[in-house]
Scaffold this motif. Structure first.
Motif, PDB file in Angstrom:
ATOM      1  N   TYR A  52     125.493  -5.355  76.185  1.00  0.00           N
ATOM      2  CA  TYR A  52     127.230  -5.049  76.011  1.00  0.00           C
ATOM      3  C   TYR A  52     128.282  -5.359  77.995  1.00  0.00           C
ATOM      4  CZ  TYR A  52     132.330  -2.570  75.545  1.00  0.00           C
ATOM      5  OH  TYR A  52     133.456  -2.788  75.506  1.00  0.00           O
ATOM      6  N   GLN A  53     128.966  -6.993  77.962  1.00  0.00           N
ATOM      7  CA  GLN A  53     129.179  -7.418  79.270  1.00  0.00           C
ATOM      8  C   GLN A  53     130.053  -7.093  80.016  1.00  0.00           C
ATOM      9  OE1 GLN A  53     126.503  -9.867  80.843  1.00  0.00           O
ATOM     10  NE2 GLN A  53     125.278  -8.526  79.529  1.00  0.00           N
ATOM     11  N   ASN A  54     130.913  -6.509  79.087  1.00  0.00           N
ATOM     12  CA  ASN A  54     132.419  -6.631  79.821  1.00  0.00           C
ATOM     13  C   ASN A  54     132.589  -5.673  80.701  1.00  0.00           C
ATOM     14  OD1 ASN A  54     134.895  -6.935  81.359  1.00  0.00           O
ATOM     15  ND2 ASN A  54     135.933  -6.406  79.441  1.00  0.00           N
ATOM     16  N   LEU A  55     131.714  -5.658  81.788  1.00  0.00           N
ATOM     17  CA  LEU A  55     131.419  -3.871  82.953  1.00  0.00           C
ATOM     18  C   LEU A  55     131.905  -3.609  84.205  1.00  0.00           C
ATOM     19  CD1 LEU A  55     127.833  -3.556  82.038  1.00  0.00           C
ATOM     20  CD2 LEU A  55     129.491  -2.410  81.066  1.00  0.00           C
ATOM     21  N   GLN A  56     132.529  -3.218  85.098  1.00  0.00           N
ATOM     22  CA  GLN A  56     132.475  -2.825  86.245  1.00  0.00           C
ATOM     23  C   GLN A  56     131.435  -2.592  87.356  1.00  0.00           C
ATOM     24  OE1 GLN A  56     135.924  -0.677  87.044  1.00  0.00           O
ATOM     25  NE2 GLN A  56     136.591  -1.994  88.279  1.00  0.00           N
ATOM     26  N   ILE A  57     130.302  -3.115  87.820  1.00  0.00           N
ATOM     27  CA  ILE A  57     129.790  -2.331  87.888  1.00  0.00           C
ATOM     28  C   ILE A  57     129.870  -1.051  89.976  1.00  0.00           C
ATOM     29  CG2 ILE A  57     127.380  -1.801  88.840  1.00  0.00           C
ATOM     30  CD1 ILE A  57     126.969  -4.253  87.376  1.00  0.00           C
ATOM     31  N   ILE A  58     130.011   0.748  89.967  1.00  0.00           N
ATOM     32  CA  ILE A  58     130.716   0.438  91.604  1.00  0.00           C
ATOM     33  C   ILE A  58     129.937   1.339  91.737  1.00  0.00           C
ATOM     34  CG2 ILE A  58     132.776   1.973  92.505  1.00  0.00           C
ATOM     35  CD1 ILE A  58     134.520   1.524  89.778  1.00  0.00           C
ATOM     36  N   GLN A  61     122.785 -12.020  92.424  1.00  0.00           N
ATOM     37  CA  GLN A  61     124.635 -12.688  92.364  1.00  0.00           C
ATOM     38  C   GLN A  61     125.611 -12.393  91.059  1.00  0.00           C
ATOM     39  OE1 GLN A  61     125.177 -15.933  95.020  1.00  0.00           O
ATOM     40  NE2 GLN A  61     123.672 -15.450  96.110  1.00  0.00           N
ATOM     41  N   ASP A  62     126.831 -11.409  91.061  1.00  0.00           N
ATOM     42  CA  ASP A  62     127.146 -11.284  90.059  1.00  0.00           C
ATOM     43  C   ASP A  62     128.283 -10.304  90.428  1.00  0.00           C
ATOM     44  OD1 ASP A  62     128.301 -10.191  87.725  1.00  0.00           O
ATOM     45  OD2 ASP A  62     126.499 -10.475  86.756  1.00  0.00           O
ATOM     46  N   ASP A  63     129.396 -11.110  89.718  1.00  0.00           N
ATOM     47  CA  ASP A  63     130.832 -10.914  90.689  1.00  0.00           C
ATOM     48  C   ASP A  63     131.167  -9.704  89.608  1.00  0.00           C
ATOM     49  OD1 ASP A  63     131.950 -11.465  87.854  1.00  0.00           O
ATOM     50  OD2 ASP A  63     132.691 -13.637  88.873  1.00  0.00           O
ATOM     51  N   ARG A  64     130.841  -9.239  88.694  1.00  0.00           N
ATOM     52  CA  ARG A  64     130.897  -7.767  88.724  1.00  0.00           C
ATOM     53  C   ARG A  64     130.236  -7.044  89.036  1.00  0.00           C
ATOM     54  NH1 ARG A  64     127.567  -8.000  82.446  1.00  0.00           N
ATOM     55  NH2 ARG A  64     126.319  -9.192  84.719  1.00  0.00           N
ATOM     56  N   ILE A  65     129.822  -6.633  90.352  1.00  0.00           N
ATOM     57  CA  ILE A  65     129.718  -5.985  91.279  1.00  0.00           C
ATOM     58  C   ILE A  65     130.076  -5.669  92.332  1.00  0.00           C
ATOM     59  CG2 ILE A  65     127.356  -4.806  92.693  1.00  0.00           C
ATOM     60  CD1 ILE A  65     125.666  -6.811  91.140  1.00  0.00           C
ATOM     61  N   ILE A  66     130.435  -4.233  92.480  1.00  0.00           N
ATOM     62  CA  ILE A  66     131.374  -4.220  93.511  1.00  0.00           C
ATOM     63  C   ILE A  66     130.096  -2.935  94.568  1.00  0.00           C
ATOM     64  CG2 ILE A  66     133.310  -3.059  94.247  1.00  0.00           C
ATOM     65  CD1 ILE A  66     134.699  -3.144  91.084  1.00  0.00           C
ATOM     66  N   HIS A  67     130.266  -3.237  95.854  1.00  0.00           N
ATOM     67  CA  HIS A  67     128.971  -2.485  96.218  1.00  0.00           C
ATOM     68  C   HIS A  67     129.748  -2.035  97.973  1.00  0.00           C
ATOM     69  CE1 HIS A  67     124.250  -2.120  97.631  1.00  0.00           C
ATOM     70  NE2 HIS A  67     125.620  -0.831  97.815  1.00  0.00           N
ATOM     71  N   ILE A  68     129.733  -0.866  97.467  1.00  0.00           N
ATOM     72  CA  ILE A  68     130.590   0.012  99.044  1.00  0.00           C
ATOM     73  C   ILE A  68     129.739   0.844  99.938  1.00  0.00           C
ATOM     74  CG2 ILE A  68     132.314   1.314  99.681  1.00  0.00           C
ATOM     75  CD1 ILE A  68     134.178   0.338  97.282  1.00  0.00           C
ATOM     76  N   ARG A  69     129.314   0.340 101.442  1.00  0.00           N
ATOM     77  CA  ARG A  69     128.349   0.991 101.984  1.00  0.00           C
ATOM     78  C   ARG A  69     129.371   1.418 102.690  1.00  0.00           C
ATOM     79  NH1 ARG A  69     123.896   0.982 106.059  1.00  0.00           N
ATOM     80  NH2 ARG A  69     121.982   1.753 104.785  1.00  0.00           N
TER      81      ARG A  69
END
Length: 281
Positions: free
Chosen positions: A40-46, A64-72
């Protein structure tokens, strides 16, 4: 982004929310890779990371994948704060939770999404767990009650929904205030509040996540704190509803808090893990 990893327009968006702190340099990239490899590929990864001597951003820079939102975050917060921040950023109706050291089976999201599609009343869905060690070797399985009524009864004794594999409806969780910091086991508290609000629960009978037990894991390092929080949650949410057997379990848990953590962890494995995959019938 490659064509094979492109989200399907036919798949409704699902938000993955994960709190990260002091990530393991080998396990954390493996976990993120297992999420990116979902059928299942339609993901938003926070990924909400609190600062530590380890920087998770460097560990997954190659992914590198634009579905990843990485906040530090700039300062150390707490897991409930991290998760609530992730829920606030999420835009999907369904949220898939995960921990930074547990591997997702490739069909995990697709399987759970189908369950929600088939049952519009479903609010929280977990599954059986496959147990692995530090090196990924198979140790056994942990089963949970499958049906709603059995899960509700089990809540008075233990947490019958495994947070590393849970999927839930974001709006309903937010309406109850999300994750609270009142207890160390924030997920158990959330399931109790949802149950009291009338939410429907289920557990999928097959393992959808490989649950890792290793020396750095919270399962090993915070065991007695977990036991104490478990007791307080039961006494808070089910005061006046506990049967004699429930009280006996609490007494046994208080006794375990006085024993060596290694023994308690071993005993926990002996009592809750099975070598064979439980029957799905």
């Amino acid at each position: 982004m490659s064509e094979t990893n492109s989200p399907s327009l036919e798949q409704p968006l699902i938000s993955v929310v994960m709190g990260v702190w002091n990530p393991h340099p080998r396990h954390f990239p493996e976990v993120v890779e297992s999420i990116l490899a979902q059928t299942y590929q339609n993901l938003q990864i926070i990924l909400i990371e609190d600062p530590s001597e380890r920087d998770g951003r460097e560990m997954i820079r190659h992914l590198q994948d634009d579905r990843i939102i990485h906040i530090r975050n700039e300062e150390r917060t707490s897991l409930p704060d991290q998760l609530n921040k992730g829920l606030g950023l999420a835009t999907a109706d369904l949220v898939a939770r995960g921990d930074a050291d547990d591997i997702w089976e490739p069909h995990r999201v697709a399987t759970q999404a189908k369950c929600f599609e088939m049952d519009p009343d479903l609010v929280v869905l977990g599954s059986t767990l496959k147990i692995i060690d530090d090196d990924g070797n198979h140790l056994g399985y942990r089963d949970y009650p499958r049906k709603h009524e059995d899960i509700i009864r089990a809540l008075r004794r233990y947490c019958p929904i495994a947070q590393p594999v849970v999927m839930f409806k974001r709006k309903i969780v937010l309406e109850l205030g999300g994750y609270l910091k009142d207890f160390f086991i924030e997920d158990y508290d959330l399931w109790c509040r949802l149950a009291k609000a009338g939410a429907k629960f289920e557990n999928y009978p097959e393992p959808l996540v490989q649950y890792r037990i290793h020396p750095e894991g919270i399962k090993s390092t915070k065991l007695k704190k977990t036991l104490d929080s478990t007791i307080r949650i039961k006494e808070t949410h089910f005061r006046g509803q506990l049967a004699a057997a429930d009280h006996m379990r609490i007494l046994a848990e208080r006794g375990l808090m006085m024993m060596p953590s290694k023994f308690v962890l071993w005993l926990f494995g002996q009592m809750t893990f099975s070598k064979e995959l439980p029957s799905s019938t």
